[in-house]
Write a protein that holds these residues in place. Sequence first.
Motif, PDB file in Angstrom:
ATOM      1  N   THR A 123      37.753  35.420   8.024  1.00  0.00           N
ATOM      2  CA  THR A 123      37.875  36.693   7.324  1.00  0.00           C
ATOM      3  C   THR A 123      39.036  36.668   6.337  1.00  0.00           C
ATOM      4  O   THR A 123      38.912  37.149   5.205  1.00  0.00           O
ATOM      5  N   ILE A 124      40.155  36.116   6.748  1.00  0.00           N
ATOM      6  CA  ILE A 124      41.318  36.014   5.861  1.00  0.00           C
ATOM      7  C   ILE A 124      40.998  35.126   4.665  1.00  0.00           C
ATOM      8  O   ILE A 124      41.379  35.428   3.529  1.00  0.00           O
ATOM      9  N   GLY A 125      40.290  34.037   4.898  1.00  0.00           N
ATOM     10  CA  GLY A 125      39.904  33.161   3.799  1.00  0.00           C
ATOM     11  C   GLY A 125      39.009  33.854   2.792  1.00  0.00           C
ATOM     12  O   GLY A 125      39.218  33.760   1.570  1.00  0.00           O
ATOM     13  N   ILE A 126      38.017  34.579   3.277  1.00  0.00           N
ATOM     14  CA  ILE A 126      37.112  35.308   2.380  1.00  0.00           C
ATOM     15  C   ILE A 126      37.863  36.415   1.652  1.00  0.00           C
ATOM     16  O   ILE A 126      37.693  36.612   0.440  1.00  0.00           O
ATOM     17  N   ALA A 127      38.707  37.135   2.363  1.00  0.00           N
ATOM     18  CA  ALA A 127      39.470  38.225   1.740  1.00  0.00           C
ATOM     19  C   ALA A 127      40.439  37.700   0.692  1.00  0.00           C
ATOM     20  O   ALA A 127      40.672  38.352  -0.325  1.00  0.00           O
ATOM     21  N   THR A 128      40.998  36.508   0.917  1.00  0.00           N
ATOM     22  CA  THR A 128      41.920  35.923  -0.056  1.00  0.00           C
ATOM     23  C   THR A 128      41.196  35.553  -1.338  1.00  0.00           C
ATOM     24  O   THR A 128      41.695  35.795  -2.438  1.00  0.00           O
ATOM     25  N   VAL A 129      39.999  34.995  -1.222  1.00  0.00           N
ATOM     26  CA  VAL A 129      39.239  34.603  -2.404  1.00  0.00           C
ATOM     27  C   VAL A 129      38.768  35.829  -3.177  1.00  0.00           C
ATOM     28  O   VAL A 129      38.815  35.866  -4.408  1.00  0.00           O
ATOM     29  N   PHE A 130      38.333  36.849  -2.456  1.00  0.00           N
ATOM     30  CA  PHE A 130      37.782  38.042  -3.100  1.00  0.00           C
ATOM     31  C   PHE A 130      38.757  39.217  -3.094  1.00  0.00           C
ATOM     32  O   PHE A 130      38.341  40.366  -3.012  1.00  0.00           O
ATOM     33  N   TRP A 131      40.061  38.946  -3.197  1.00  0.00           N
ATOM     34  CA  TRP A 131      41.052  40.016  -3.108  1.00  0.00           C
ATOM     35  C   TRP A 131      40.885  41.101  -4.172  1.00  0.00           C
ATOM     36  O   TRP A 131      41.205  42.254  -3.899  1.00  0.00           O
ATOM     37  N   PRO A 132      40.384  40.810  -5.376  1.00  0.00           N
ATOM     38  CA  PRO A 132      40.220  41.929  -6.321  1.00  0.00           C
ATOM     39  C   PRO A 132      39.227  42.981  -5.836  1.00  0.00           C
ATOM     40  O   PRO A 132      39.292  44.133  -6.252  1.00  0.00           O
ATOM     41  N   LEU A 133      38.319  42.608  -4.952  1.00  0.00           N
ATOM     42  CA  LEU A 133      37.392  43.581  -4.378  1.00  0.00           C
ATOM     43  C   LEU A 133      37.907  44.139  -3.055  1.00  0.00           C
ATOM     44  O   LEU A 133      37.757  45.330  -2.770  1.00  0.00           O
ATOM     45  N   VAL A 134      38.483  43.270  -2.242  1.00  0.00           N
ATOM     46  CA  VAL A 134      38.891  43.649  -0.891  1.00  0.00           C
ATOM     47  C   VAL A 134      40.089  44.604  -0.908  1.00  0.00           C
ATOM     48  O   VAL A 134      40.111  45.595  -0.177  1.00  0.00           O
ATOM     49  N   LEU A 135      41.058  44.323  -1.745  1.00  0.00           N
ATOM     50  CA  LEU A 135      42.290  45.112  -1.742  1.00  0.00           C
ATOM     51  C   LEU A 135      42.051  46.590  -2.087  1.00  0.00           C
ATOM     52  O   LEU A 135      42.521  47.470  -1.360  1.00  0.00           O
ATOM     53  N   PRO A 136      41.321  46.920  -3.156  1.00  0.00           N
ATOM     54  CA  PRO A 136      41.080  48.341  -3.429  1.00  0.00           C
ATOM     55  C   PRO A 136      40.263  49.038  -2.340  1.00  0.00           C
ATOM     56  O   PRO A 136      40.526  50.191  -1.997  1.00  0.00           O
ATOM     57  N   ILE A 137      39.281  48.332  -1.774  1.00  0.00           N
ATOM     58  CA  ILE A 137      38.469  48.932  -0.707  1.00  0.00           C
ATOM     59  C   ILE A 137      39.331  49.222   0.518  1.00  0.00           C
ATOM     60  O   ILE A 137      39.240  50.299   1.115  1.00  0.00           O
ATOM     61  N   ALA A 138      40.192  48.285   0.885  1.00  0.00           N
ATOM     62  CA  ALA A 138      41.074  48.489   2.037  1.00  0.00           C
ATOM     63  C   ALA A 138      42.050  49.631   1.779  1.00  0.00           C
ATOM     64  O   ALA A 138      42.347  50.422   2.682  1.00  0.00           O
ATOM     65  N   TYR A 139      42.530  49.741   0.543  1.00  0.00           N
ATOM     66  CA  TYR A 139      43.469  50.817   0.215  1.00  0.00           C
ATOM     67  C   TYR A 139      42.792  52.173   0.301  1.00  0.00           C
ATOM     68  O   TYR A 139      43.369  53.136   0.818  1.00  0.00           O
ATOM     69  N   VAL A 140      41.568  52.265  -0.180  1.00  0.00           N
ATOM     70  CA  VAL A 140      40.834  53.536  -0.104  1.00  0.00           C
ATOM     71  C   VAL A 140      40.582  53.908   1.347  1.00  0.00           C
ATOM     72  O   VAL A 140      40.734  55.072   1.735  1.00  0.00           O
ATOM     73  N   LYS A 141      40.228  52.932   2.184  1.00  0.00           N
ATOM     74  CA  LYS A 141      40.025  53.226   3.608  1.00  0.00           C
ATOM     75  C   LYS A 141      41.323  53.682   4.271  1.00  0.00           C
ATOM     76  O   LYS A 141      41.312  54.566   5.115  1.00  0.00           O
TER      77      LYS A 141
END
Length: 76
Positions: free
Chosen positions: A41-59
């Motif tokens: 999960t960390i590996g996928i989130a690191t590669v796709f951080w431009p998508l993951v970071l805003p979604i996590a912040y909104v949550k």
Amino acid sequence: MTLLLIGFYILVALYLLTAWLHFLEKGAGLSPQQKVLSLLTIGIATVFWPLVLPIAYVKLLDATVSQPQNYSSRTS
């Protein structure tokens, strides 16, 4: 300009990777299967951080807004 964007992407990805790995280190009591899934999960989130970071912040914002404020008005 492209080189600057690639450098920015890599710097943020490395920062997030180290922060998330440090957070995973603190997770005591994880089974080996949970650790592997967490690393994946960390590996996928690191590669796709431009998508993951805003979604996590909104949550995170939704979670803090949905919790009722516990303001008690006391009269003395």
